[in-house]
Design an enzyme around this catalytic site. Structure first.
Site, mmCIF file in Angstrom:
data_model
loop_
_atom_site.group_PDB
_atom_site.id
_atom_site.type_symbol
_atom_site.label_atom_id
_atom_site.label_comp_id
_atom_site.label_asym_id
_atom_site.label_seq_id
_atom_site.Cartn_x
_atom_site.Cartn_y
_atom_site.Cartn_z
ATOM 1 N N GLU A 150 62.065 -72.543 33.872
ATOM 2 C CA GLU A 150 61.107 -72.106 34.912
ATOM 3 C C GLU A 150 59.757 -72.606 34.450
ATOM 4 O O GLU A 150 59.261 -71.835 33.365
ATOM 5 C CB GLU A 150 61.215 -70.676 35.226
ATOM 6 C CG GLU A 150 60.033 -70.357 36.142
ATOM 7 C CD GLU A 150 60.018 -68.865 36.525
ATOM 8 O OE1 GLU A 150 59.275 -68.332 37.609
ATOM 9 O OE2 GLU A 150 60.631 -68.034 35.717
ATOM 10 N N GLU A 219 60.230 -61.944 44.147
ATOM 11 C CA GLU A 219 59.374 -61.664 42.771
ATOM 12 C C GLU A 219 58.036 -61.588 43.158
ATOM 13 O O GLU A 219 57.363 -62.543 43.120
ATOM 14 C CB GLU A 219 59.637 -62.564 41.766
ATOM 15 C CG GLU A 219 58.995 -62.383 40.623
ATOM 16 C CD GLU A 219 59.102 -63.732 39.583
ATOM 17 O OE1 GLU A 219 58.309 -63.616 38.541
ATOM 18 O OE2 GLU A 219 59.890 -64.376 39.699
#
Length: 247
Positions: A150, A219
């Site tokens: 990520e 998130e």
């Protein structure tokens, strides 16, 4: 078009509740079918697995351990001199993933060491990252798990993070060349670093997972309590339900 499926990132959502088991139960009560946890390691894996099962949740993502947070570490995958700690943390992450039935682990790259010039250490850090990723791919393959990279933006969120763009991550994945390592698409970080979301999604979708039918992670830090902060999601589910009922 198939409806979107959402997972609750309980490291961010439900901050008003103490402990991950309580947050998992709250996610299930809020209508989620899946959840993700940044670092589950403060709780025994059995307790988390039990809470997720009671809540009717599938665990879909965890991170490798961050390292020494007091020393400013945020992952260890590309950090020179921390190879042994990364591999030890990977084993812990695999243990948790197996106990939780979680298929994916985010392999955190980590930060440029304090006081170091990013350009000067880039080559060394990439070499370390490649070595650790090849090792991780083998470990994960034995357990039928997927590792994710990520990119985290260095303009706002974490100025010292090593892996900060999908272009950099794609180049590293190509060099590693392992099918069970893929790109995690966080569009917030991509937008901050590069914009051009439509173009980048088209370019990098094959190494995210072309034809992806999994969950989209929620998130974010809700304003007020999480119940209020999830009103948009309930509206989406309500609209999808009415749409399907009318077909």
């Amino acid at each position: 078009m198939a409806p979107l499926r959402f997972s609750a990132n309980v490291s961010w959502l439900f901050p008003e509740l103490p402990g991950l088991p309580a947050r998992l139960r709250a996610a299930g009560s809020s209508g989620f079918e899946a959840a993700e946890v940044a670092w589950p390691y403060v709780e025994p894996p059995e307790a988390l697995a039990r809470a997720a099962q009671e809540a009717g949740l599938q665990l879909v993502l965890i991170n490798t351990p961050p390292g020494d947070r007091e020393e400013g570490e945020m992952g260890l995958g590309a950090v020179p001199g921390r190879q042994a700690a990364f591999r030890e943390g990977l084993e812990q992450a695999v243990l948790y993933a197996k106990a939780l039935g979680c298929p994916r682990i985010h392999l955190m790259a980590g930060r440029v060491p304090r006081g170091a010039d990013r350009a000067a250490v880039r080559g060394e850090m990439e070499t370390v990252f490649l070595e650790n990723l090849r090792h991780a791919a083998g470990v994960l393959a034995r357990e039928n798990l997927v590792g994710l990279l990520e990119p985290i933006n260095t303009r706002i969120t974490d100025p010292q993070y090593f892996l900060d763009s999908p272009q950099q991550a794609a180049a590293i994945l190509q060099k590693v060349g392992r099918p069970n390592l893929q790109l995690q698409m966080d569009i917030f970080h991509w937008q901050i670093m590069d914009g051009n979301l439509t173009g980048n999604i088209r370019e990098f979708l094959p190494i995210v997972d072309e034809g992806y039918k999994g969950f989209v992670g929620c998130e974010y830090q809700p304003q007020g309590d999480t119940v209020e902060g999830l009103s948009w999601l309930r509206s989406y589910w309500d609209r999808r339900g009415r749409s399907q009922a009318g077909q």
